[in-house]
Write a protein that holds these residues in place. Structure first.
Motif, PDB file in Angstrom:
ATOM      1  N   THR A 319      -9.300  43.121 -16.189  1.00 18.12           N
ATOM      2  CA  THR A 319     -10.734  43.318 -15.988  1.00 18.12           C
ATOM      3  C   THR A 319     -11.145  42.760 -14.632  1.00 18.12           C
ATOM      4  O   THR A 319     -10.431  41.967 -14.006  1.00 18.12           O
ATOM      5  N   GLN A 320     -12.319  43.163 -14.205  1.00 15.73           N
ATOM      6  CA  GLN A 320     -12.838  42.654 -12.940  1.00 15.73           C
ATOM      7  C   GLN A 320     -13.002  41.140 -12.998  1.00 15.73           C
ATOM      8  O   GLN A 320     -12.678  40.430 -12.041  1.00 15.73           O
ATOM      9  N   GLN A 321     -13.473  40.630 -14.126  1.00 12.35           N
ATOM     10  CA  GLN A 321     -13.663  39.187 -14.247  1.00 12.35           C
ATOM     11  C   GLN A 321     -12.337  38.454 -14.146  1.00 12.35           C
ATOM     12  O   GLN A 321     -12.229  37.432 -13.451  1.00 12.35           O
ATOM     13  N   ASN A 322     -11.304  38.964 -14.838  1.00 21.25           N
ATOM     14  CA  ASN A 322      -9.997  38.308 -14.787  1.00 21.25           C
ATOM     15  C   ASN A 322      -9.421  38.326 -13.380  1.00 21.25           C
ATOM     16  O   ASN A 322      -8.910  37.320 -12.880  1.00 21.25           O
ATOM     17  N   LEU A 323      -9.488  39.488 -12.722  1.00 20.49           N
ATOM     18  CA  LEU A 323      -8.943  39.600 -11.369  1.00 20.49           C
ATOM     19  C   LEU A 323      -9.698  38.700 -10.394  1.00 20.49           C
ATOM     20  O   LEU A 323      -9.098  38.115  -9.490  1.00 20.49           O
ATOM     21  N   THR A 324     -11.007  38.606 -10.578  1.00 22.08           N
ATOM     22  CA  THR A 324     -11.794  37.733  -9.702  1.00 22.08           C
ATOM     23  C   THR A 324     -11.363  36.275  -9.860  1.00 22.08           C
ATOM     24  O   THR A 324     -11.220  35.532  -8.880  1.00 22.08           O
ATOM     25  N   THR A 325     -11.164  35.867 -11.097  1.00 18.20           N
ATOM     26  CA  THR A 325     -10.692  34.498 -11.343  1.00 18.20           C
ATOM     27  C   THR A 325      -9.338  34.264 -10.686  1.00 18.20           C
ATOM     28  O   THR A 325      -9.111  33.235 -10.039  1.00 18.20           O
ATOM     29  N   ILE A 326      -8.429  35.221 -10.837  1.00 22.21           N
ATOM     30  CA  ILE A 326      -7.092  35.093 -10.236  1.00 22.21           C
ATOM     31  C   ILE A 326      -7.204  34.991  -8.722  1.00 22.21           C
ATOM     32  O   ILE A 326      -6.585  34.121  -8.086  1.00 22.21           O
ATOM     33  N   ALA A 327      -8.003  35.864  -8.117  1.00 28.89           N
ATOM     34  CA  ALA A 327      -8.144  35.866  -6.658  1.00 28.89           C
ATOM     35  C   ALA A 327      -8.719  34.551  -6.153  1.00 28.89           C
ATOM     36  O   ALA A 327      -8.301  34.026  -5.115  1.00 28.89           O
ATOM     37  N   ARG A 328      -9.674  33.988  -6.902  1.00 22.33           N
ATOM     38  CA  ARG A 328     -10.270  32.721  -6.471  1.00 22.33           C
ATOM     39  C   ARG A 328      -9.241  31.582  -6.521  1.00 22.33           C
ATOM     40  O   ARG A 328      -9.193  30.734  -5.625  1.00 22.33           O
ATOM     41  N   ILE A 329      -8.424  31.575  -7.558  1.00 19.58           N
ATOM     42  CA  ILE A 329      -7.409  30.526  -7.650  1.00 19.58           C
ATOM     43  C   ILE A 329      -6.368  30.699  -6.549  1.00 19.58           C
ATOM     44  O   ILE A 329      -5.956  29.724  -5.904  1.00 19.58           O
ATOM     45  N   GLU A 330      -5.938  31.927  -6.321  1.00 18.67           N
ATOM     46  CA  GLU A 330      -4.952  32.179  -5.255  1.00 18.67           C
ATOM     47  C   GLU A 330      -5.519  31.776  -3.897  1.00 18.67           C
ATOM     48  O   GLU A 330      -4.811  31.183  -3.067  1.00 18.67           O
ATOM     49  N   SER A 331      -6.780  32.073  -3.649  1.00 14.79           N
ATOM     50  CA  SER A 331      -7.412  31.676  -2.387  1.00 14.79           C
ATOM     51  C   SER A 331      -7.463  30.162  -2.270  1.00 14.79           C
ATOM     52  O   SER A 331      -7.185  29.593  -1.207  1.00 14.79           O
ATOM     53  N   TYR A 332      -7.824  29.517  -3.353  1.00 16.19           N
ATOM     54  CA  TYR A 332      -7.918  28.056  -3.373  1.00 16.19           C
ATOM     55  C   TYR A 332      -6.567  27.410  -3.093  1.00 16.19           C
ATOM     56  O   TYR A 332      -6.474  26.410  -2.375  1.00 16.19           O
ATOM     57  N   LEU A 333      -5.501  28.009  -3.639  1.00 22.95           N
ATOM     58  CA  LEU A 333      -4.158  27.466  -3.428  1.00 22.95           C
ATOM     59  C   LEU A 333      -3.634  27.737  -2.022  1.00 22.95           C
ATOM     60  O   LEU A 333      -2.638  27.147  -1.617  1.00 22.95           O
ATOM     61  N   GLY A 334      -4.277  28.645  -1.306  1.00 22.53           N
ATOM     62  CA  GLY A 334      -3.763  29.011   0.008  1.00 22.53           C
ATOM     63  C   GLY A 334      -2.703  30.091  -0.053  1.00 22.53           C
ATOM     64  O   GLY A 334      -2.023  30.345   0.943  1.00 22.53           O
ATOM     65  N   LEU A 335      -2.553  30.738  -1.217  1.00 16.60           N
ATOM     66  CA  LEU A 335      -1.623  31.875  -1.333  1.00 16.60           C
ATOM     67  C   LEU A 335      -2.371  33.111  -0.836  1.00 16.60           C
ATOM     68  O   LEU A 335      -2.754  34.003  -1.601  1.00 16.60           O
ATOM     69  N   LEU A 336      -2.566  33.171   0.465  1.00 15.84           N
ATOM     70  CA  LEU A 336      -3.524  34.112   1.036  1.00 15.84           C
ATOM     71  C   LEU A 336      -3.055  35.553   0.929  1.00 15.84           C
ATOM     72  O   LEU A 336      -3.876  36.470   0.762  1.00 15.84           O
ATOM     73  N   GLY A 337      -1.740  35.790   1.045  1.00 20.92           N
ATOM     74  CA  GLY A 337      -1.240  37.149   0.899  1.00 20.92           C
ATOM     75  C   GLY A 337      -1.523  37.694  -0.491  1.00 20.92           C
ATOM     76  O   GLY A 337      -1.968  38.839  -0.656  1.00 20.92           O
ATOM     77  N   ARG A 338      -1.248  36.866  -1.494  1.00 24.06           N
ATOM     78  CA  ARG A 338      -1.537  37.275  -2.871  1.00 24.06           C
ATOM     79  C   ARG A 338      -3.029  37.450  -3.088  1.00 24.06           C
ATOM     80  O   ARG A 338      -3.481  38.404  -3.732  1.00 24.06           O
TER      81      ARG A 338
END
Length: 819
Positions: A319-338
């Motif tokens: 879902t959009q909500q799930n993907l948004t959560t994933i993207a925010r965590i990846e951004s926070y971790l610095g996994l910028l490509g992901r």
């Protein structure tokens, strides 16, 4: 070390093999025969594999399971880790091919772990005799942790806390280990946090690869480096390979894939944000969000960031909500490509302002500022009043030095939310840059009361204090920031700006320098005194590859050194065979070639060369330099100009404050000019010959590209600190300050030019890492305020400024007008 036969070996052994490329099984089968006692073999295969029977033909008791190649060998090893806790010692190996790039490298690593019976016995003996030994592997694979974090520093810090100084890890994640040291690491990196990717960097397995070394240090365990010489010590006393890229390239015919670097600027990269604003990224009000989202919140709050990422990836419905959560965590971790890929998936599913804002932030952090701005504008199409996007646009334009546009977007955000902290900070920066100081002060004062990004606010405060003439306060504040954030370029730039402003108030400036812990007062120029001694001078040149530069250097040393040259001591510091062969051809009556056992670093190589010298004075010379006519006589006369002169150096095109041209460029960074062509070098030589008949400039520090030292003074203060500065960055500054404290003098010979190419033996990234590490150590030793004031006193020394002006008048196209 005692022989294996005499050691009480009672270890319970396991070998863990991730066999993705099954055609490499014969290679590992041979390697496993070198283990001289029983062991359990754990093998992970691809889910569709039918290879298990072939493994059991050789190892009937092998434990085999299928495991997808998601997370590569790291994820499969973590899956085995709970079962490995009953073993005393585990060897972790895996296949690797990647279009042939890694084959030779893999074979060398496996040989360094299981290559023959003696090698294996070395490891078994070491672990049996050292209960505090946690990790071991081939020396050439052990790399510097801080220098090889690339874009993973944020994720490592979030998952494991601030990294201690001096840690390292085994590149490629093949090693012997004591599995109990890593108990629980599987929970820190759950299987679901790994995803399929095409050999891209910045993945959880790359973070975990580094974590193995970091955890050993945090657990106060030792590491063993296996080579012709076996070393077992605590990580802080070991050295990772100083330039892993050089080693890696010897095993392949093509360049390795570039490693994603740190984001570009602390204005947008969170160098400071990470430490001062450590909130998790899920800032939306969860309200009545399902328990799944609340569990993610809980994990983030506990610092279990990869567990939170794994949980976010678990829902079956995308879902959009799930993907948004994933993207925010990846951004926070610095996994910028992901994060970039995930934000794009969100946008494909349902374009919205939040996703465009997230994508824009990732793009800006990756250095693609223009694309980030486009993404922010796309977000405004959906929410024109989105203050987060407006303030992000202000930040991006500040980075592009488009101050008026930055002011515009910050003002728009503040019309909507007058207390929006990011917009207030951007507005403060913009107003200051535009000269609206009272308004900038208002925003700074308001922000200081909120505690928002305090250290970034202080950067603006420093500039305001300098402009208002509060120079001492500005310098102390800037030095405190540098001490706290030694690698943040913005803090160093702020100090340099403040010091330049203070330099224009000469009376207070001189009094401030005189009150430092190591007091310094710029002196008048000294006339060179003729030297009556005829002692020979030994020249020590550490060498690591860069053969063309070495040949050019040696040619000039032989041509221009005259009768003062004693021994020419060449130190081969782990060079390739081609370089060693060429150096061997140079040996003659006064040319000595010595070797280090392995690549050990500049300072270590200097001390190895110094052991072959008994001269009363010696030169330490970089191998990427070109000396000039009469250089040794001129430096010798400078050294003997006073009885207390301990060290002297020369002018250069590329030696920081000792540049004959500008020391800084337009961005306040060091100005590194190329070596001039032969015609201009002749003109500069004539100019040097006429340079005030050889005047000397007293300085508090000298640059280490070329120094002549008095041996008695050198020995009196203890010489170069090899333990603290093994690779040469910071070692001469440290020696300079110890000379000053002991009452010795340092001199710069303005009529001696030695050209410096810089960078032939070490990569730019590695040099930056070593420079940052040296700064941190120098700040810790002397305080940032003391060290930086003395460094800037060198850059802005009035006698050096006059010297640069003189060179510029004589050779304007080479020595450009000084800063």
């Amino acid at each position: 070390m005692a022989s294996f036969q005499n050691a009480p070996i009672t270890l319970k052994l396991a070998v863990v093999l991730h066999l993705f490329y099954e055609d490499q099984w014969p290679e590992f089968l041979v390697a496993l025969t070198h283990i001289p006692q029983s062991f359990t073999l754990f093998v992970s295969l691809q889910p569709e594999s039918a290879f298990a029977d072939q493994i059991r033909n050789a190892f009937p008791t092998a434990v085999i399971k299928t495991h997808p190649n998601v997370g590569r060998d790291v994820a499969s090893f973590l899956a085995w880790l709970p079962e490995l806790q009953c073993y005393d010692l585990v060897c972790k190996v895996h296949t690797k091919r990647s279009d042939g790039r890694h084959s030779a490298w893999r074979k060398n690593v496996v040989a360094g772990l299981l290559g023959n019976r003696k090698t294996v016995e070395d490891y078994l003996c070491a672990f049996a005799r050292h209960p505090d030994l946690g990790l071991a592997g081939p020396r050439f694979c052990y790399v510097d942790g801080a220098g090889h974090q690339a874009g993973l520093a944020r994720a490592l810090t979030l998952q494991h806390g601030a990294a201690p100084k001096g840690w390292g890890f085994f590149a490629g994640t093949m090693f012997w280990c004591r599995p109990q040291v890593f108990a629980g690491l599987d929970a820190a990196y759950p299987a679901d946090c790994f995803v399929v990717h095409n050999d891209t960097d910045g993945q959880p397995e790359h973070v975990a690869e580094r974590a193995f070394g970091l955890i050993v240090m945090q657990a106060h365990q030792k590491i063993m480096l296996h080579d012709a010489e076996i070393i077992i010590n605590f990580p802080e006393n070991l050295r990772g390979d100083p330039n892993w890229g050089d080693v890696y390239n010897t095993f392949q015919n093509v360049d390795p894939s570039p490693i994603a670097g740190e984001p570009v600027s602390a204005l947008i990269k969170d160098d400071i944000h990470l430490r001062t604003d450590p909130k998790h990224p899920l800032n939306d009000d969860l309200g009545d969000a399902p328990i799944h989202a609340r569990n993610i919140e809980t994990l983030m709050a506990k610092g279990q960031v990869f567990a939170a990422l794994a949980l976010a990836l678990q829902p079956a419905a995308e879902t959009q909500q799930n993907l948004t959560t994933i993207a925010r965590i990846e951004s926070y971790l610095g996994l910028l490509g992901r994060a970039k890929r995930t934000w794009l998936r969100v946008l494909q599913m349902s374009p919205n302002a939040s996703a465009y804002a997230g994508l824009g932030a990732v793009l800006v952090q990756n250095g693609d500022t223009d694309a980030g701005i486009e993404s922010f504008h796309a977000g405004l199409e959906y929410e024109p009043q989105n203050t987060a996007i407006l303030s992000s646009l202000a930040v991006a334009h500040l980075y592009l030095n488009d101050v008026i546009t930055a002011q515009h977007y910050a003002a728009q955000a503040l019309k909507i939310d007058p207390k929006h902290p990011d917009a207030m900070l951007c507005r403060a920066r913009a107003e200051f840059a535009l000269g609206n100081i009272p308004m900038a002060k208002t925003y700074v004062d308001d922000l200081m009361q909120t505690g928002f990004k305090t250290h970034e606010v202080l950067l603006v405060q420093i500039d305001i204090l300098s402009l208002e003439g509060e120079h001492e306060a500005a310098l102390v504040l800037a030095a405190d920031l540098c001490q706290t954030y030694p690698t943040a370029s913005e803090c160093l730039a702020a100090f340099r700006r403040a010091f330049r402003a203070f330099h224009n108030s000469p009376t207070r400036y001189m009094a401030f320098l005189a009150a430092l812990d190591i007091p310094w007062t710029p002196a008048t120029v000294l006339a060179r005194q003729g030297s009556t001694d005829h002692d020979s001078i030994d020249v020590i040149i550490p060498i690591h590859n860069a053969l063309d530069q070495v040949r050019a250097c040696l040619q000039t040393v032989k041509a221009h050194s005259g009768t003062r040259l004693g021994k020419l001591i060449l130190v081969n510091d782990g060079s390739a065979p081609e370089t060693v062969a060429a150096l061997s051809d140079c040996i003659s009556a006064n040319v000595i070639l010595v070797h280090t056992a392995h690549r050990s670093g500049f300072t270590t190589a200097v001390l190895r060369g110094l052991s072959a010298s008994d001269a009363p004075a010696f030169v330490v010379l970089n191998s990427d330099t070109l000396v000039t006519r009469g250089w040794l006589d001129r430096l010798s006369c400078a050294l003997r100009s006073t009885a207390k002169t301990a060290m002297v150096s020369a002018m250069s095109n590329n030696a920081a404050w000792q540049n004959y041209g500008p020391a800084f460029d337009a961005t306040n960074s060091l100005n590194n000019a190329p070596i001039p062509d032969p015609f201009d070098r002749d003109r500069l030589q004539l100019s040097a010959d006429n340079m005030g008949k050889g005047t000397l400039v007293p300085l508090p520090m000298l640059h280490g590209f070329c120094v002549l030292l008095d041996r008695a003074a050198y020995d009196a203060v203890g010489g170069f600190d090899m333990g603290t500065y093994p690779e040469g960055y910071g070692e001469t500054q440290d020696l300079s300050l110890r000379f000053l404290r002991a009452g010795y003098d340092l001199r710069l010979a303005t009529d001696c030019i030695i050209y410096h190419a810089r960078g032939g033996s070490i990569s730019q990234k590695r040099r930056e890492n070593l420079t940052n590490s040296a700064r941190q150590t120098l700040y810790e030793t002397y305080t940032a305020l003391n060290y930086l004031c003395l460094e800037m006193a060198c850059y802005l020394d009035p006698l050096l400024q006059e010297t640069r002006l003189a060179y510029a008048r004589m050779v304007p196209n080479v020595a450009r007008p000084p800063d």
